[in-house]
Scaffold this motif. Structure first.
Motif, PDB file in Angstrom:
ATOM      1  N   ILE A 237      -6.058 -17.061   3.553  1.00  0.00           N
ATOM      2  CA  ILE A 237      -4.903 -16.609   4.338  1.00  0.00           C
ATOM      3  C   ILE A 237      -3.804 -16.119   3.393  1.00  0.00           C
ATOM      4  N   GLY A 238      -3.651 -16.805   2.254  1.00  0.00           N
ATOM      5  CA  GLY A 238      -2.684 -16.340   1.258  1.00  0.00           C
ATOM      6  C   GLY A 238      -3.003 -14.940   0.768  1.00  0.00           C
ATOM      7  N   ILE A 239      -4.291 -14.678   0.504  1.00  0.00           N
ATOM      8  CA  ILE A 239      -4.717 -13.343   0.070  1.00  0.00           C
ATOM      9  C   ILE A 239      -4.457 -12.316   1.164  1.00  0.00           C
ATOM     10  N   TRP A 240      -4.723 -12.708   2.406  1.00  0.00           N
ATOM     11  CA  TRP A 240      -4.458 -11.830   3.559  1.00  0.00           C
ATOM     12  C   TRP A 240      -2.978 -11.445   3.574  1.00  0.00           C
ATOM     13  N   CYS A 241      -2.114 -12.431   3.452  1.00  0.00           N
ATOM     14  CA  CYS A 241      -0.666 -12.182   3.486  1.00  0.00           C
ATOM     15  C   CYS A 241      -0.226 -11.317   2.299  1.00  0.00           C
ATOM     16  N   TYR A 242      -0.723 -11.631   1.125  1.00  0.00           N
ATOM     17  CA  TYR A 242      -0.357 -10.883  -0.083  1.00  0.00           C
ATOM     18  C   TYR A 242      -0.759  -9.412   0.059  1.00  0.00           C
ATOM     19  N   SER A 243      -1.942  -9.161   0.589  1.00  0.00           N
ATOM     20  CA  SER A 243      -2.452  -7.794   0.712  1.00  0.00           C
ATOM     21  C   SER A 243      -1.569  -6.943   1.616  1.00  0.00           C
ATOM     22  N   PHE A 244      -1.159  -7.514   2.756  1.00  0.00           N
ATOM     23  CA  PHE A 244      -0.318  -6.733   3.670  1.00  0.00           C
ATOM     24  C   PHE A 244       1.120  -6.656   3.189  1.00  0.00           C
ATOM     25  N   ALA A 245       1.578  -7.677   2.458  1.00  0.00           N
ATOM     26  CA  ALA A 245       2.931  -7.608   1.882  1.00  0.00           C
ATOM     27  C   ALA A 245       3.003  -6.540   0.795  1.00  0.00           C
ATOM     28  N   GLU A 246       1.902  -6.333   0.088  1.00  0.00           N
ATOM     29  CA  GLU A 246       1.842  -5.390  -1.029  1.00  0.00           C
ATOM     30  C   GLU A 246       1.576  -3.955  -0.581  1.00  0.00           C
ATOM     31  N   MET A 247       1.244  -3.756   0.665  1.00  0.00           N
ATOM     32  CA  MET A 247       0.885  -2.423   1.139  1.00  0.00           C
ATOM     33  C   MET A 247       2.042  -1.431   0.930  1.00  0.00           C
ATOM     34  N   PRO A 248       1.801  -0.313   0.243  1.00  0.00           N
ATOM     35  CA  PRO A 248       2.866   0.674  -0.015  1.00  0.00           C
ATOM     36  C   PRO A 248       3.433   1.259   1.276  1.00  0.00           C
ATOM     37  N   TRP A 249       4.637   1.811   1.185  1.00  0.00           N
ATOM     38  CA  TRP A 249       5.328   2.308   2.373  1.00  0.00           C
ATOM     39  C   TRP A 249       4.550   3.401   3.079  1.00  0.00           C
ATOM     40  N   TYR A 250       3.900   4.295   2.309  1.00  0.00           N
ATOM     41  CA  TYR A 250       3.186   5.403   2.955  1.00  0.00           C
ATOM     42  C   TYR A 250       1.954   4.893   3.717  1.00  0.00           C
ATOM     43  N   GLN A 251       1.349   3.814   3.197  1.00  0.00           N
ATOM     44  CA  GLN A 251       0.222   3.227   3.923  1.00  0.00           C
ATOM     45  C   GLN A 251       0.707   2.524   5.196  1.00  0.00           C
ATOM     46  N   ARG A 252       1.875   1.892   5.105  1.00  0.00           N
ATOM     47  CA  ARG A 252       2.448   1.272   6.309  1.00  0.00           C
ATOM     48  C   ARG A 252       2.714   2.321   7.380  1.00  0.00           C
ATOM     49  N   LYS A 253       3.204   3.494   6.913  1.00  0.00           N
ATOM     50  CA  LYS A 253       3.521   4.565   7.859  1.00  0.00           C
ATOM     51  C   LYS A 253       2.264   5.061   8.561  1.00  0.00           C
ATOM     52  N   ILE A 254       1.185   5.221   7.785  1.00  0.00           N
ATOM     53  CA  ILE A 254      -0.083   5.668   8.376  1.00  0.00           C
ATOM     54  C   ILE A 254      -0.625   4.598   9.333  1.00  0.00           C
ATOM     55  N   ALA A 255      -0.524   3.328   8.915  1.00  0.00           N
ATOM     56  CA  ALA A 255      -0.999   2.233   9.770  1.00  0.00           C
ATOM     57  C   ALA A 255      -0.225   2.190  11.075  1.00  0.00           C
ATOM     58  N   ALA A 256       1.073   2.501  11.002  1.00  0.00           N
ATOM     59  CA  ALA A 256       1.909   2.478  12.201  1.00  0.00           C
ATOM     60  C   ALA A 256       1.509   3.564  13.193  1.00  0.00           C
ATOM     61  N   THR A 257       0.923   4.666  12.686  1.00  0.00           N
ATOM     62  CA  THR A 257       0.451   5.722  13.591  1.00  0.00           C
ATOM     63  C   THR A 257      -0.849   5.315  14.287  1.00  0.00           C
ATOM     64  N   LEU A 258      -1.584   4.389  13.668  1.00  0.00           N
ATOM     65  CA  LEU A 258      -2.844   3.932  14.257  1.00  0.00           C
ATOM     66  C   LEU A 258      -2.644   2.789  15.237  1.00  0.00           C
ATOM     67  N   PHE A 259      -1.612   1.951  14.966  1.00  0.00           N
ATOM     68  CA  PHE A 259      -1.380   0.770  15.800  1.00  0.00           C
ATOM     69  C   PHE A 259       0.104   0.648  16.111  1.00  0.00           C
ATOM     70  N   ALA A 260       0.408   0.249  17.337  1.00  0.00           N
ATOM     71  CA  ALA A 260       1.807   0.077  17.730  1.00  0.00           C
ATOM     72  C   ALA A 260       2.454  -1.029  16.894  1.00  0.00           C
ATOM     73  N   THR A 261       1.719  -2.105  16.674  1.00  0.00           N
ATOM     74  CA  THR A 261       2.219  -3.211  15.848  1.00  0.00           C
ATOM     75  C   THR A 261       1.153  -3.602  14.825  1.00  0.00           C
ATOM     76  N   PRO A 262       1.086  -2.904  13.695  1.00  0.00           N
ATOM     77  CA  PRO A 262       0.081  -3.226  12.678  1.00  0.00           C
ATOM     78  C   PRO A 262       0.378  -4.581  12.031  1.00  0.00           C
ATOM     79  N   PRO A 263      -0.626  -5.216  11.444  1.00  0.00           N
ATOM     80  CA  PRO A 263      -0.415  -6.512  10.793  1.00  0.00           C
ATOM     81  C   PRO A 263       0.592  -6.394   9.655  1.00  0.00           C
ATOM     82  N   THR A 264       1.459  -7.374   9.540  1.00  0.00           N
ATOM     83  CA  THR A 264       2.440  -7.397   8.455  1.00  0.00           C
ATOM     84  C   THR A 264       2.540  -8.815   7.896  1.00  0.00           C
TER      85      THR A 264
END
Length: 336
Positions: A237-264
């Motif tokens: 679970i720590g790795i899961w959290c670290y991975s999404f916390a580390e996600m760059p802004w442009y990847q977050r933006k793309i993820a937001a276009t795929l899902f209304a509330t992407p994992p964070t």
């Protein structure tokens, strides 16, 4: 400039520690070969003999009483007694043999699991898979999640072809599904379902992988509910959290276009789980020490980062992964 493709870190690239060798808790002392069939049938034979004596006494009483046609009635009763006694013996024998078969089946599962845990601890991946795949139709959740783990480990071998890796990934997921169907309260089945679901996402695209991420975390959390002391699941679970916390802004933006509330998540949340894992089982895994150091670096706490990275660097290298951890920890220490 072309936008880099969305790609999540391999947040489940982990080889959980092998189970301690020995017997599983709750199985009790090792049973021997057990009594022979004759011993199992002895109670039935004794009961049948008593029934036969009682019936014979009834025949004798009827004959002495002179009820109806004595010889004819006596022969009929004797024939009925013989048939009844035989049926009784067959019925009792069936009950006892069925019970013996159930005990034998239970013992066989126990024996296979012992062999599997030994092979896993010895790193005999292919032999382990060959042993467990023979029991793929088993109803035992303990066997099934071990088979899923063995399938995944086999898929990760360099000698396994790309097509075989894909096939084994989907097989492993099916085994964990079946394990959960058989026993929803098995913490290891939840843990390995989450891991295998993540693996399958690698073959189904980024949208599926992100969509599965929430389900994966839910199964990890359920595993912790069932076994709060399982450090590897807490680490995941720590790795899961670290991975999404580390996600760059442009990847977050793309993820937001795929899902209304992407994992964070946040690095603080990741740090919480890495410390939880360490409290559950201190010094259990070199990678947990490394990620404690890396997370403190993300939080700009160099003092604590130095502490945990130093521990990771000094961790005894028992596996290839441990050596990689030592190398990365040293590089990070030199960069601070």
């Amino acid at each position: 400039m072309r936008t880099p493709p969305l790609s999540l870190p391999p947040f489940l690239a982990l080889s959980p520690r092998p189970l301690a060798r020995g017997r599983r808790p709750g199985w009790g002392p090792r049973r021997g070969a057990g009594p022979g069939v004759a011993q199992w049938l002895a109670p039935a034979a004794a009961a049948g003999w008593q029934a036969e004596r009682a019936a014979a006494a009834l025949v004798s009483s009827v004959a002495r009483a002179g009820l109806g046609d004595g010889p004819v009635l006596t022969k009929s009763l004797q024939r009925g007694v013989a048939l009844s006694t035989g049926s009784f013996l067959v019925y009792e024998a069936h009950k006892l043999i069925s019970g013996f078969a159930e005990v034998h089946a239970s013992f066989k599962v126990e024996e296979v699991i012992e062999q599997a845990d030994y092979l896993y601890g010895s790193g005999e991946t292919e032999k382990l898979y060959q042993l467990l795949v023979q029991h793929k139709n088993s109803d035992d959740a303990e066997l099934l999640w071990r088979l899923a783990r063995a399938s995944r480990d086999l898929a990760q071998l360099s000698s396994t072809s790309a097509e075989e890796k894909r096939q084994l990934a989907y097989e492993a997921l099916e085994y964990t599904k079946k394990a959960l169907e058989k026993n929803e309260s098995n913490f290891a089945a939840h843990k390995w379902y989450g891991i295998c679901l993540s693996d399958v996402g690698d073959f189904e695209g980024i949208k599926t992988k992100i969509g599965n991420a929430i389900v994966i975390k839910e199964h990890f959390q359920r595993a912790i509910e069932l076994n709060p002391k399982d450090a590897t699941t807490i680490h995941l679970i720590g790795i899961w959290c670290y991975s999404f916390a580390e996600m760059p802004w442009y990847q977050r933006k793309i993820a937001a276009t795929l899902f209304a509330t992407p994992p964070t998540s946040t690095f603080q949340e990741a740090l919480h789980y890495f410390h939880m894992a360490e409290e559950a089982d201190p010094n259990f895994y070199s990678k947990n020490l490394l990620f404690l150091g890396k997370t403190y670096l993300k939080l700009n706490n160099k003092k604590m980062a130095l502490l945990w990275l130093s521990k990771a660097k000094e961790y005894p290298a028992h596996t290839e992964e441990d050596k990689q951890v030592q190398k990365e920890a040293l590089e990070l220490l030199n960069s601070i």
